[in-house]
Design an enzyme around this catalytic site. Structure first.
Site, PDB file in Angstrom:
ATOM      1  N   HIS A  72      74.370  74.297  71.788  1.00  0.00           N
ATOM      2  CA  HIS A  72      74.225  73.337  72.892  1.00  0.00           C
ATOM      3  C   HIS A  72      75.330  72.293  72.794  1.00  0.00           C
ATOM      4  CE1 HIS A  72      70.078  73.992  74.770  1.00  0.00           C
ATOM      5  NE2 HIS A  72      70.423  75.090  74.136  1.00  0.00           N
ATOM      6  N   TYR A 200      65.546  64.190  76.925  1.00  0.00           N
ATOM      7  CA  TYR A 200      64.701  63.162  76.310  1.00  0.00           C
ATOM      8  C   TYR A 200      64.393  62.161  77.413  1.00  0.00           C
ATOM      9  CZ  TYR A 200      66.070  64.920  71.669  1.00  0.00           C
ATOM     10  OH  TYR A 200      66.267  65.700  70.553  1.00  0.00           O
ATOM     11  N   LYS A 297      65.837  65.362  63.205  1.00  0.00           N
ATOM     12  CA  LYS A 297      66.517  65.272  61.912  1.00  0.00           C
ATOM     13  C   LYS A 297      65.736  65.861  60.724  1.00  0.00           C
ATOM     14  CE  LYS A 297      70.337  63.613  63.053  1.00  0.00           C
ATOM     15  NZ  LYS A 297      70.671  64.867  63.714  1.00  0.00           N
TER      16      LYS A 297
HETATM   17  P1  RFL Z   1      57.198  71.681  54.830  1.00  0.00           P
HETATM   18  O1  RFL Z   1      57.708  72.541  55.941  1.00  0.00           O
HETATM   19  O2  RFL Z   1      56.057  70.774  55.086  1.00  0.00           O
HETATM   20  O3  RFL Z   1      56.836  72.659  53.624  1.00  0.00           O
HETATM   21  C1  RFL Z   1      56.154  72.205  52.475  1.00  0.00           C
HETATM   22  C2  RFL Z   1      55.377  73.359  51.897  1.00  0.00           C
HETATM   23  O4  RFL Z   1      54.707  72.939  50.704  1.00  0.00           O
HETATM   24  C3  RFL Z   1      53.427  73.536  50.673  1.00  0.00           C
HETATM   25  N1  RFL Z   1      52.534  72.775  49.772  1.00  0.00           N
HETATM   26  C4  RFL Z   1      52.149  73.210  48.555  1.00  0.00           C
HETATM   27  N2  RFL Z   1      52.435  74.328  47.864  1.00  0.00           N
HETATM   28  C5  RFL Z   1      51.854  74.493  46.649  1.00  0.00           C
HETATM   29  N3  RFL Z   1      50.974  73.593  46.104  1.00  0.00           N
HETATM   30  C6  RFL Z   1      50.648  72.447  46.763  1.00  0.00           C
HETATM   31  N4  RFL Z   1      49.788  71.590  46.234  1.00  0.00           N
HETATM   32  C7  RFL Z   1      51.253  72.217  48.040  1.00  0.00           C
HETATM   33  N5  RFL Z   1      51.161  71.224  48.969  1.00  0.00           N
HETATM   34  C8  RFL Z   1      51.951  71.581  49.996  1.00  0.00           C
HETATM   35  C9  RFL Z   1      52.982  73.514  52.127  1.00  0.00           C
HETATM   36  O5  RFL Z   1      51.955  74.473  52.385  1.00  0.00           O
HETATM   37  C10 RFL Z   1      54.280  73.829  52.845  1.00  0.00           C
HETATM   38  O6  RFL Z   1      54.450  75.214  53.101  1.00  0.00           O
HETATM   39  O7  RFL Z   1      58.372  70.770  54.233  1.00  0.00           O
HETATM   40  P2  RFL Z   1      59.948  71.071  54.040  1.00  0.00           P
HETATM   41  O8  RFL Z   1      60.166  72.445  53.464  1.00  0.00           O
HETATM   42  O9  RFL Z   1      60.486  69.884  53.373  1.00  0.00           O
HETATM   43  O10 RFL Z   1      60.523  71.161  55.541  1.00  0.00           O
HETATM   44  C11 RFL Z   1      60.564  70.014  56.365  1.00  0.00           C
HETATM   45  C12 RFL Z   1      60.420  70.401  57.849  1.00  0.00           C
HETATM   46  O11 RFL Z   1      59.298  71.242  57.976  1.00  0.00           O
HETATM   47  C13 RFL Z   1      60.260  69.178  58.763  1.00  0.00           C
HETATM   48  O12 RFL Z   1      61.100  68.119  58.337  1.00  0.00           O
HETATM   49  C14 RFL Z   1      60.616  69.493  60.239  1.00  0.00           C
HETATM   50  O13 RFL Z   1      59.709  70.408  60.769  1.00  0.00           O
HETATM   51  C15 RFL Z   1      60.608  68.224  61.087  1.00  0.00           C
HETATM   52  N6  RFL Z   1      60.824  68.466  62.528  1.00  0.00           N
HETATM   53  C16 RFL Z   1      62.103  68.637  63.040  1.00  0.00           C
HETATM   54  N7  RFL Z   1      63.177  68.670  62.216  1.00  0.00           N
HETATM   55  C17 RFL Z   1      64.437  68.911  62.702  1.00  0.00           C
HETATM   56  O14 RFL Z   1      65.391  68.919  61.908  1.00  0.00           O
HETATM   57  N8  RFL Z   1      64.671  69.146  64.042  1.00  0.00           N
HETATM   58  C18 RFL Z   1      63.652  69.154  64.948  1.00  0.00           C
HETATM   59  O15 RFL Z   1      63.892  69.447  66.127  1.00  0.00           O
HETATM   60  C19 RFL Z   1      62.306  68.861  64.461  1.00  0.00           C
HETATM   61  N9  RFL Z   1      61.246  68.865  65.303  1.00  0.00           N
HETATM   62  C20 RFL Z   1      59.729  68.503  63.402  1.00  0.00           C
HETATM   63  C21 RFL Z   1      59.975  68.691  64.801  1.00  0.00           C
HETATM   64  C22 RFL Z   1      58.413  68.371  62.936  1.00  0.00           C
HETATM   65  C23 RFL Z   1      57.353  68.406  63.816  1.00  0.00           C
HETATM   66  N10 RFL Z   1      56.040  68.279  63.275  1.00  0.00           N
HETATM   67  C24 RFL Z   1      54.989  69.163  63.570  1.00  0.00           C
HETATM   68  C25 RFL Z   1      55.826  67.391  62.173  1.00  0.00           C
HETATM   69  C26 RFL Z   1      58.927  68.736  65.688  1.00  0.00           C
HETATM   70  C27 RFL Z   1      57.617  68.569  65.213  1.00  0.00           C
HETATM   71  C28 RFL Z   1      56.527  68.577  66.234  1.00  0.00           C
HETATM   72  C1  PHB Z   2      61.834  71.027  69.410  1.00  0.00           C
HETATM   73  O1  PHB Z   2      62.401  71.855  70.164  1.00  0.00           O
HETATM   74  O2  PHB Z   2      60.779  71.309  68.827  1.00  0.00           O
HETATM   75  C2  PHB Z   2      62.440  69.689  69.245  1.00  0.00           C
HETATM   76  C3  PHB Z   2      63.702  69.425  69.766  1.00  0.00           C
HETATM   77  C4  PHB Z   2      64.267  68.160  69.621  1.00  0.00           C
HETATM   78  C5  PHB Z   2      63.560  67.171  68.955  1.00  0.00           C
HETATM   79  C6  PHB Z   2      62.310  67.442  68.422  1.00  0.00           C
HETATM   80  C7  PHB Z   2      61.741  68.694  68.569  1.00  0.00           C
HETATM   81  O3  PHB Z   2      64.113  65.939  68.834  1.00  0.00           O
END
Ligand code: RFL
Ligand code: PHB
Length: 390
Positions: A72, A200, A297
């Site tokens: 993008h 956004y 992020k």
């Molecule tokens: P995770 O993905 O939470 O994985 C952690 C893992 O640890 C496990 N765990 C355990 N395992 C063993 N023993 C225990 N006691 C444990 N406790 C926990 C869990 O089951 C899990 O599998 O963390 P990680 O790997 O650091 O990854 C981080 C990302 O998942 C997170 O930062 C992103 O999803 C955030 N995020 C976004 N990030 C971006 O860079 N770009 C985006 O567009 C973006 N959009 C988002 C997002 C997060 C969202 N939510 C749902 C919070 C959009 C949303 C809606």
């Molecule tokens: C997404 O597509 O899930 C998404 C994209 C941009 C954001 C957050 C989430 O800033």
């Protein structure tokens, strides 16, 4: 059981670290509390920085994102019907890539399977012993029994709710937190995206985001008050509310008759834990920090932490110097705080805060108008959105 690096958590941070360590000849074991299917069913991030794609490629898992990821060149902001395009490519020379976190995780699981990596599923870490010495032990429960994994180092990649961070003693650990009075209700649907680029959208009814996963799958979010749950909403009500908040033209052509694949609410939070290393324990990803999703992020920060941590552990095991592990926390935190600042700024500028008075609302609009008028301001936003250098 014994290994060089015990990795707590099999989300993107833990799996990517495992893959990079393997390529450097460093033994590791991943312990994940959930099943593989559960981890793959979590719908989260969608936007990857090009630095993230480069790290995935170095890790040998860049083929599918190169083929299927959508570059993008810009993103849009809107204020009711006023639209403002941020020309990412023109302002910075770089793009971002739309490719779901689910797909990143799937690619990492496939690579782990292909090399016979040890990834223990449905194994919950209870505590980590001896992190102040050189022989830490990860204690976990699987099939009702307690097991011990001995290692030289432990990587806490266990997300915000995991136990690793809590192992750093209270006197040493400092936590910084800001909870926002709203969450995002997300909807994933089998429908073509509302527009070619992300939008956004700011509106007095609340923020909304139009995103996508592919030409046939869209992802939308709307700001909802804290405490609201996905079950409080129907898809029809979601679509109606989304249409009220996005520019009229976009709302008019929005396609809503397609299968709804998922709806869920995510609370918004800013959080940082310092330091990110204590003795033999390192933290990476959401275990150490949370950003509100407004800047896209979270996953990108998890990848940059893992990139630094891999370099540090490679220096330790393969080049016999502790410079990397000693500098890890400061290096990672320096990038983390800048992403925290950006995510907080974007969140503050674009959302409707219940406590805001007319003054703050005028400040938000002035910020939008300044971006509209000033290329310098847009370049600052773009530089952060595409990702600060690793
Ligand atoms: P995770 O993905 O939470 O994985 C952690 C893992 O640890 C496990 N765990 C355990 N395992 C063993 N023993 C225990 N006691 C444990 N406790 C926990 C869990 O089951 C899990 O599998 O963390 P990680 O790997 O650091 O990854 C981080 C990302 O998942 C997170 O930062 C992103 O999803 C955030 N995020 C976004 N990030 C971006 O860079 N770009 C985006 O567009 C973006 N959009 C988002 C997002 C997060 C969202 N939510 C749902 C919070 C959009 C949303 C809606
Ligand atoms: C997404 O597509 O899930 C998404 C994209 C941009 C954001 C957050 C989430 O800033």
């Amino acid at each position: 059981m014994k290994t060089q690096v015990a990795i707590v958590g099999g989300g993107p941070a833990g799996l990517l670290l495992s893959q990079l360590l393997h390529l450097s000849g460093i033994d590791n074991v991943v312990i994940e509390r959930r099943s593989r299917d559960y981890v793959l069913s979590r719908i989260r991030a969608g936007v990857l920085e090009s630095g993230t794609v480069r790290v995935l490629t170095e890790a040998g898992v860049g083929d599918r994102v190169a083929r299927e990821g959508q570059p993008h060149e810009g993103v849009e902001l809107s204020w009711h019907d006023e639209r403002l395009r941020i020309d990412l490519e023109g302002l910075t020379g770089e793009t971002v890539v739309v490719y779901g976190q689910t797909e990143v995780t799937r690619d990492l699981y496939d690579a782990a399977e292909a090399r016979d990596a040890i990834v223990l599923h449905e194994a919950a870490v209870k505590r980590i012993e001896g992190i102040e010495g050189e022989e830490p032990v990860v204690v976990y429960e699987k099939d009702g029994a307690e097991h011990r994994l001995e290692a030289r180092f432990v990587a806490g990649c266990d997300g915000y709710h995991g136990p690793a961070r809590q192992m750093i003693p209270d006197g040493t650990r400092r936590e910084f937190e800001r909870a926002y009075p709203f969450g995002w209700l997300g909807l994933l649907s089998r429908t073509p995206p509302a527009a070619p680029e992300l939008i956004y959208a700011t509106h007095e009814r609340g923020f909304a985001l139009c995103s996508m996963r592919s030409d046939t799958v869209s992802r939308y979010y709307i700001q909802v008050p804290i405490g609201e749950e996905a079950t409080d909403w129907t898809a029809d009500r979601f679509w109606e509310e989304l249409k009220r908040r996005i520019p009229v033209d976009v709302a008019r052509s929005l396609i809503t008759d397609g299968e709804v694949l998922e709806m869920s609410v995510a609370p918004l939070r800013s959080f940082v834990c310092e330091p990110m290393r204590h003795g033999s324990l390192f933290l990476a990803g959401d275990a150490a920090h949370i950003v509100p999703p407004t800047g896209a992020k979270g996953l990108n920060l998890a990848v940059s932490d893992v990139h630094y941590l891999h370099q540090a552990l490679d220096l330790h095991f393969n080049h016999h110097t502790s410079a990397g592990i000693d500098g890890y926390s400061a290096k990672a935190l320096s990038r983390v705080w800048k992403a925290e600042r950006f995510s907080w700024t974007m969140t503050t500028m674009l959302h409707d805060f219940p406590q805001y008075e007319p003054f703050e609302k005028r400040m938000q609009k002035a910020e939008f108008d300044y971006l509209t008028r000033s290329e310098t301001a847009r370049r600052g936003l773009a530089e952060n959105y595409i990702g600060l250098p690793l």
